[in-house]
Design a protein around this motif. Structure first.
Motif, mmCIF file in Angstrom:
data_model
loop_
_atom_site.group_PDB
_atom_site.id
_atom_site.type_symbol
_atom_site.label_atom_id
_atom_site.label_comp_id
_atom_site.label_asym_id
_atom_site.label_seq_id
_atom_site.Cartn_x
_atom_site.Cartn_y
_atom_site.Cartn_z
ATOM 1 N N LEU A 6 -34.142 -32.899 -25.545
ATOM 2 C CA LEU A 6 -32.964 -32.266 -24.952
ATOM 3 C C LEU A 6 -33.370 -31.060 -24.103
ATOM 4 N N THR A 7 -34.302 -30.275 -24.597
ATOM 5 C CA THR A 7 -34.794 -29.125 -23.844
ATOM 6 C C THR A 7 -35.430 -29.559 -22.529
ATOM 7 N N HIS A 9 -34.880 -32.344 -20.903
ATOM 8 C CA HIS A 9 -33.811 -32.914 -20.087
ATOM 9 C C HIS A 9 -33.056 -31.807 -19.345
ATOM 10 N N VAL A 10 -32.668 -30.767 -20.050
ATOM 11 C CA VAL A 10 -31.918 -29.669 -19.443
ATOM 12 C C VAL A 10 -32.788 -28.901 -18.449
ATOM 13 N N THR A 138 -22.328 -32.682 -15.464
ATOM 14 C CA THR A 138 -22.645 -31.473 -16.236
ATOM 15 C C THR A 138 -21.525 -31.146 -17.216
ATOM 16 N N ILE A 142 -21.652 -31.100 -21.422
ATOM 17 C CA ILE A 142 -21.310 -29.928 -22.213
ATOM 18 C C ILE A 142 -20.158 -30.224 -23.170
#
Length: 151
Positions: A6-7, A9-10, A138, A142
């Motif tokens: 996830l890190t 990816h972001v 985005t 979220i």
């Protein structure tokens, strides 16, 4: 492993997609200025190069996103399916309309030193559609409708 994916990816989304959205948005006005100022042609070339290179790096965003979704066990969720479809649409707009049109306008600038205002307006519209699609993705990432994060 999920947090690591996830890190990545972001981070890749910020580092790769961010510059493309900004450079693509700056391109049409830079082209309009370039026919009056020779220095602006270099700016136009640079903006196009940023869009091309970072869009290539941006391919890692959906790849890492799918890996993250698999690790999180959310591959079948509706919000993810919608995000995948919107990401594909954004990539299609970028590949079919934004990047080729930027290249054409750059060639026109080099050849005749000016471009039609209408051409830059059309490019700005396609760029806006691309940016709107990414903004929607985005928001989906979220908010994640139906998630248990309390959002």
């Amino acid at each position: 492993m999920t947090k690591f994916l996830l890190t990545l990816h972001v981070l890749v989304a910020i580092v790769a997609v961010g510059p493309v959205t900004v450079a693509a948005s700056m391109f049409p006005p830079a082209v309009r200025r370039a026919h009056t100022e020779e220095a602006e042609v270099g700016t136009v070339r640079l903006l196009h190069r940023v869009c091309r290179i970072y869009s290539g790096v941006g391919i890692a965003v959906p790849v890492l996103g799918l890996a993250t979704a698999g690790a999180m066990g959310v591959l079948g969720d509706g919000w993810l399916t919608a995000s995948i479809a919107l990401t594909a649409a954004a990539a299609g707009v970028l590949a079919a309309f934004v990047l080729p049109r930027q290249g054409e306008l750059l060639e026109e600038l080099a050849g005749q030193g000016g471009v039609e205002h209408r051409s830059t307006v059309q490019l700005a519209m396609f760029t806006g559609v691309f940016n709107l699609l990414w903004a929607t993705v985005t928001v989906l990432m979220i908010v994640r409708p139906g998630s248990t994060t309390g959002a």
